[in-house]
Design a protein around this motif. Structure first.
Motif, PDB file in Angstrom:
ATOM      1  N   LEU A 114     -16.643  -1.156 -29.496  1.00  0.00           N
ATOM      2  CA  LEU A 114     -16.506  -0.799 -30.901  1.00  0.00           C
ATOM      3  C   LEU A 114     -15.077  -1.054 -31.377  1.00  0.00           C
ATOM      4  CD1 LEU A 114     -18.395   2.614 -30.835  1.00  0.00           C
ATOM      5  CD2 LEU A 114     -19.326   0.337 -31.214  1.00  0.00           C
ATOM      6  N   LYS A 115     -14.952  -1.870 -32.417  1.00  0.00           N
ATOM      7  CA  LYS A 115     -13.647  -2.143 -33.019  1.00  0.00           C
ATOM      8  C   LYS A 115     -13.798  -2.059 -34.527  1.00  0.00           C
ATOM      9  CE  LYS A 115     -12.130  -5.609 -29.680  1.00  0.00           C
ATOM     10  NZ  LYS A 115     -11.763  -7.020 -29.568  1.00  0.00           N
ATOM     11  N   MET A 116     -12.752  -1.600 -35.178  1.00  0.00           N
ATOM     12  CA  MET A 116     -12.768  -1.548 -36.638  1.00  0.00           C
ATOM     13  C   MET A 116     -12.917  -2.962 -37.195  1.00  0.00           C
ATOM     14  SD  MET A 116     -12.780   1.466 -37.732  1.00  0.00           S
ATOM     15  CE  MET A 116     -12.605   1.045 -39.433  1.00  0.00           C
ATOM     16  N   GLY A 117     -13.777  -3.079 -38.206  1.00  0.00           N
ATOM     17  CA  GLY A 117     -13.975  -4.367 -38.860  1.00  0.00           C
ATOM     18  C   GLY A 117     -15.020  -5.243 -38.198  1.00  0.00           C
ATOM     19  N   ASP A 118     -15.414  -4.941 -36.963  1.00  0.00           N
ATOM     20  CA  ASP A 118     -16.438  -5.729 -36.272  1.00  0.00           C
ATOM     21  C   ASP A 118     -17.831  -5.238 -36.640  1.00  0.00           C
ATOM     22  OD1 ASP A 118     -14.536  -7.210 -35.002  1.00  0.00           O
ATOM     23  OD2 ASP A 118     -14.914  -6.405 -32.990  1.00  0.00           O
ATOM     24  N   LYS A 119     -18.792  -6.130 -36.531  1.00  0.00           N
ATOM     25  CA  LYS A 119     -20.183  -5.753 -36.732  1.00  0.00           C
ATOM     26  C   LYS A 119     -20.682  -5.072 -35.460  1.00  0.00           C
ATOM     27  CE  LYS A 119     -21.125  -9.744 -39.613  1.00  0.00           C
ATOM     28  NZ  LYS A 119     -21.763 -11.047 -39.656  1.00  0.00           N
ATOM     29  N   PRO A 120     -21.486  -4.027 -35.595  1.00  0.00           N
ATOM     30  CA  PRO A 120     -22.078  -3.427 -34.406  1.00  0.00           C
ATOM     31  C   PRO A 120     -23.032  -4.427 -33.738  1.00  0.00           C
ATOM     32  CG  PRO A 120     -22.387  -2.011 -36.328  1.00  0.00           C
ATOM     33  CD  PRO A 120     -21.847  -3.317 -36.812  1.00  0.00           C
ATOM     34  N   VAL A 121     -22.894  -4.595 -32.440  1.00  0.00           N
ATOM     35  CA  VAL A 121     -23.748  -5.514 -31.686  1.00  0.00           C
ATOM     36  C   VAL A 121     -24.341  -4.760 -30.503  1.00  0.00           C
ATOM     37  CG1 VAL A 121     -23.792  -7.628 -30.299  1.00  0.00           C
ATOM     38  CG2 VAL A 121     -22.419  -7.544 -32.374  1.00  0.00           C
ATOM     39  N   THR A 122     -25.667  -4.858 -30.357  1.00  0.00           N
ATOM     40  CA  THR A 122     -26.381  -4.194 -29.269  1.00  0.00           C
ATOM     41  C   THR A 122     -27.155  -5.232 -28.474  1.00  0.00           C
ATOM     42  OG1 THR A 122     -26.613  -2.182 -30.575  1.00  0.00           O
ATOM     43  CG2 THR A 122     -28.092  -2.429 -28.704  1.00  0.00           C
ATOM     44  N   THR A 123     -27.046  -5.169 -27.150  1.00  0.00           N
ATOM     45  CA  THR A 123     -27.805  -6.050 -26.267  1.00  0.00           C
ATOM     46  C   THR A 123     -28.887  -5.238 -25.584  1.00  0.00           C
ATOM     47  OG1 THR A 123     -25.880  -7.455 -25.901  1.00  0.00           O
ATOM     48  CG2 THR A 123     -27.669  -7.636 -24.309  1.00  0.00           C
ATOM     49  N   LEU A 124     -30.111  -5.747 -25.647  1.00  0.00           N
ATOM     50  CA  LEU A 124     -31.245  -5.118 -24.982  1.00  0.00           C
ATOM     51  C   LEU A 124     -31.690  -6.028 -23.853  1.00  0.00           C
ATOM     52  CD1 LEU A 124     -33.279  -4.213 -28.182  1.00  0.00           C
ATOM     53  CD2 LEU A 124     -31.716  -2.724 -26.924  1.00  0.00           C
ATOM     54  N   GLU A 125     -31.860  -5.479 -22.673  1.00  0.00           N
ATOM     55  CA  GLU A 125     -32.388  -6.256 -21.549  1.00  0.00           C
ATOM     56  C   GLU A 125     -33.743  -5.661 -21.179  1.00  0.00           C
ATOM     57  OE1 GLU A 125     -31.222  -7.844 -17.081  1.00  0.00           O
ATOM     58  OE2 GLU A 125     -29.741  -6.735 -18.259  1.00  0.00           O
TER      59      GLU A 125
END
Length: 168
Positions: A114-125
């Protein structure tokens, strides 16, 4: 004629929930065999397939929110149905499409740092129980761990063994 293809669109459905503008990437399961060396009176060794490695697929989504988490059930080990559709054109402007149908259990859910300004990204396996890939409507890969169906590039590897074991 064989030409280069370019993907123009990719969509997916997770547990019946359409994912259109959230797909970052999809990693279909690699088809990998367990191999064993055979020497038996030979100078040059040969390898023989003794099985197949477990299948798993990864889907990376951006902007995952509450509807996706609720559709997933987010608990590890739950049954998950994921379909991914891709389409595009080739170098000669012929349209093409491919469908990936994945059924299995949620193996891993991981959020990108998590970083300010970044889009939330989730990886599902997903640890797959079955995987099917259709190219232009033709089944190219059809693997089911329960029925031991194993069609790869149109060849049914276990057809004879299933018949002899009375599984057909």
């Amino acid at each position: 004629m064989f030409t280069n293809r370019v993907r123009q669109i990719m969509t997916a459905t997770l547990q019946g929930l359409p994912l259109v503008a959230t797909i970052e990437d999809f990693d279909p399961p690699p088809i990998e065999f367990d191999m064993e060396a055979m020497r038996g009176g030979r100078f040059i060794e040969e390898e023989m397939a003794t099985g197949m490695k477990a299948l798993s697929a990864k889907l990376t989504l951006q902007g995952v929110g509450l509807p996706i988490f609720l559709a997933l059930g987010v608990s590890g080990g739950d049954q998950v149905l994921l379909t991914v559709q891709e389409a595009g054109v080739d170098q000669e402007d012929n349209e093409w499409f491919a469908y990936h149908v994945c059924t299995g259990k949620l193996k891993k859910q991981e959020d990108k740092q998590l970083k300010m300004g970044d889009k939330p990204v989730t990886t599902l396996e997903i640890a797959l129980r079955s995987y099917q890939r259709l190219e232009m409507g033709v089944p190219v890969i059809d693997i089911d761990t329960r029925t031991q169906k194993c069609v790869i590039n149109g060849v049914d590897y276990l057809k004879g063994a299933r018949r002899l074991a009375l599984m057909v």
